[in-house]
Design a protein around this motif. Structure first.
Motif, mmCIF file in Angstrom:
data_model
loop_
_atom_site.group_PDB
_atom_site.id
_atom_site.type_symbol
_atom_site.label_atom_id
_atom_site.label_comp_id
_atom_site.label_asym_id
_atom_site.label_seq_id
_atom_site.Cartn_x
_atom_site.Cartn_y
_atom_site.Cartn_z
ATOM 1 N N THR A 1 0.944 -1.324 0.182
ATOM 2 C CA THR A 1 -0.190 0.648 0.039
ATOM 3 C C THR A 1 0.721 1.711 -0.190
ATOM 4 O OG1 THR A 1 -0.229 -0.146 2.434
ATOM 5 C CG2 THR A 1 -1.960 -1.146 0.994
ATOM 6 N N ALA A 2 2.057 0.740 0.382
ATOM 7 C CA ALA A 2 3.275 2.841 0.456
ATOM 8 C C ALA A 2 4.292 2.143 -1.319
ATOM 9 C CB ALA A 2 3.853 2.230 1.233
ATOM 10 N N SER A 3 3.568 1.532 -1.746
ATOM 11 C CA SER A 3 4.814 1.632 -3.049
ATOM 12 C C SER A 3 4.255 1.864 -4.322
ATOM 13 C CB SER A 3 5.483 0.321 -2.643
ATOM 14 O OG SER A 3 4.229 -1.033 -3.255
ATOM 15 N N GLU A 4 4.483 1.825 -5.320
ATOM 16 C CA GLU A 4 3.789 2.194 -7.263
ATOM 17 C C GLU A 4 3.218 0.904 -6.944
ATOM 18 O OE1 GLU A 4 6.694 3.674 -9.505
ATOM 19 O OE2 GLU A 4 7.161 4.991 -7.793
ATOM 20 N N LYS A 5 1.793 1.282 -7.679
ATOM 21 C CA LYS A 5 1.519 -0.252 -8.362
ATOM 22 C C LYS A 5 2.426 -1.084 -9.196
ATOM 23 C CE LYS A 5 -2.441 0.754 -10.246
ATOM 24 N NZ LYS A 5 -3.068 1.279 -11.248
ATOM 25 N N PRO A 6 2.112 -1.900 -9.259
ATOM 26 C CA PRO A 6 3.624 -2.851 -9.777
ATOM 27 C C PRO A 6 2.882 -2.675 -11.422
ATOM 28 C CG PRO A 6 1.216 -3.843 -8.825
ATOM 29 C CD PRO A 6 1.599 -2.269 -8.276
ATOM 30 N N GLN A 7 4.055 -3.157 -12.143
ATOM 31 C CA GLN A 7 3.855 -2.457 -13.494
ATOM 32 C C GLN A 7 4.339 -4.159 -14.131
ATOM 33 O OE1 GLN A 7 6.724 1.042 -13.169
ATOM 34 N NE2 GLN A 7 4.973 0.882 -14.886
ATOM 35 N N ILE A 8 4.658 -5.117 -13.416
ATOM 36 C CA ILE A 8 4.749 -6.633 -13.762
ATOM 37 C C ILE A 8 3.580 -7.478 -13.057
ATOM 38 C CG2 ILE A 8 5.994 -8.991 -13.883
ATOM 39 C CD1 ILE A 8 8.400 -7.102 -13.867
ATOM 40 N N GLY A 9 3.067 -8.430 -14.084
ATOM 41 C CA GLY A 9 2.258 -9.177 -14.105
ATOM 42 C C GLY A 9 1.956 -10.104 -14.972
ATOM 43 N N GLU A 10 0.828 -11.610 -14.405
ATOM 44 C CA GLU A 10 1.226 -12.575 -14.868
ATOM 45 C C GLU A 10 -0.369 -12.788 -16.157
ATOM 46 O OE1 GLU A 10 0.815 -17.531 -14.469
ATOM 47 O OE2 GLU A 10 1.231 -16.229 -12.813
ATOM 48 N N VAL A 11 0.167 -12.820 -17.128
ATOM 49 C CA VAL A 11 -1.008 -13.216 -18.452
ATOM 50 C C VAL A 11 -2.318 -13.865 -17.547
ATOM 51 C CG1 VAL A 11 -1.824 -13.691 -20.373
ATOM 52 C CG2 VAL A 11 -0.503 -12.348 -19.936
ATOM 53 N N LEU A 12 -3.508 -14.467 -16.872
ATOM 54 C CA LEU A 12 -4.479 -15.330 -16.510
ATOM 55 C C LEU A 12 -5.087 -16.219 -18.029
ATOM 56 C CD1 LEU A 12 -5.704 -13.991 -13.334
ATOM 57 C CD2 LEU A 12 -3.915 -15.611 -14.225
ATOM 58 N N ALA A 13 -5.877 -15.117 -19.292
ATOM 59 C CA ALA A 13 -6.676 -15.086 -20.327
ATOM 60 C C ALA A 13 -6.027 -14.346 -21.895
ATOM 61 C CB ALA A 13 -8.035 -14.877 -19.284
ATOM 62 N N VAL A 14 -6.290 -14.983 -22.668
ATOM 63 C CA VAL A 14 -6.586 -14.536 -23.485
ATOM 64 C C VAL A 14 -7.900 -14.694 -24.120
ATOM 65 C CG1 VAL A 14 -4.860 -14.070 -25.467
ATOM 66 C CG2 VAL A 14 -3.621 -14.849 -23.394
ATOM 67 N N GLY A 15 -8.250 -12.863 -25.623
ATOM 68 C CA GLY A 15 -8.590 -13.220 -25.981
ATOM 69 C C GLY A 15 -8.976 -14.040 -27.451
ATOM 70 N N PRO A 16 -9.234 -14.166 -28.477
ATOM 71 C CA PRO A 16 -8.896 -14.721 -29.590
ATOM 72 C C PRO A 16 -8.097 -13.984 -30.756
ATOM 73 C CG PRO A 16 -11.250 -14.131 -29.904
ATOM 74 C CD PRO A 16 -10.277 -13.911 -28.206
ATOM 75 N N GLY A 17 -8.199 -12.266 -30.436
ATOM 76 C CA GLY A 17 -7.865 -11.877 -31.635
ATOM 77 C C GLY A 17 -8.617 -10.645 -31.950
ATOM 78 N N ARG A 18 -7.386 -9.793 -32.049
ATOM 79 C CA ARG A 18 -8.509 -8.594 -32.589
ATOM 80 C C ARG A 18 -9.122 -8.996 -34.170
ATOM 81 N NH1 ARG A 18 -6.314 -4.451 -36.246
ATOM 82 N NH2 ARG A 18 -4.489 -5.121 -36.025
#
Length: 99
Positions: free
Chosen positions: A32-49
């Protein structure tokens, strides 16, 4: 009741990776005292544009990959007590690869 997110188009669901920051003096700053995280794990991906002629462009990111993104990118969702980000693939800056 368990909910499952299935993104549409070129959208991606990301679980931000929280980490505690430890100062050189040994003091641990909570998330809560640090900056927002900028790394994450991909949990779901759409079919594409889809292009104007209806052709589907496949996604470059895959489920399970770690990615980096801008600090305030995406839409924050809170489900079952967890926080997720929903963003377009174009908002992802890079795939994080461990050596």
């Amino acid at each position: 009741m368990a909910l499952k997110l299935r993104p549409l188009g070129d959208r991606v669901v990301i679980k931000p990776i929280e980490h505690e920051t430890q100062l050189p003096s040994g003091i641990v700053l909570p998330e809560t005292a640090s900056e927002k995280p900028q790394i994450g794990e991909v949990l779901a991906v759409g079919p594409g544009r889809k292009t104007e002629d209806g052709t589907r462009i496949p996604m470059d990111v895959q489920v399970g990959q770690k990615v980096t993104f801008p600090k305030y990118a995406g839409t924050e969702l809170r489900l079952n007590g967890d926080t997720y980000l929903l963003m377009r693939e174009e908002d992802i800056l890079a795939i994080v690869e461990e050596e």
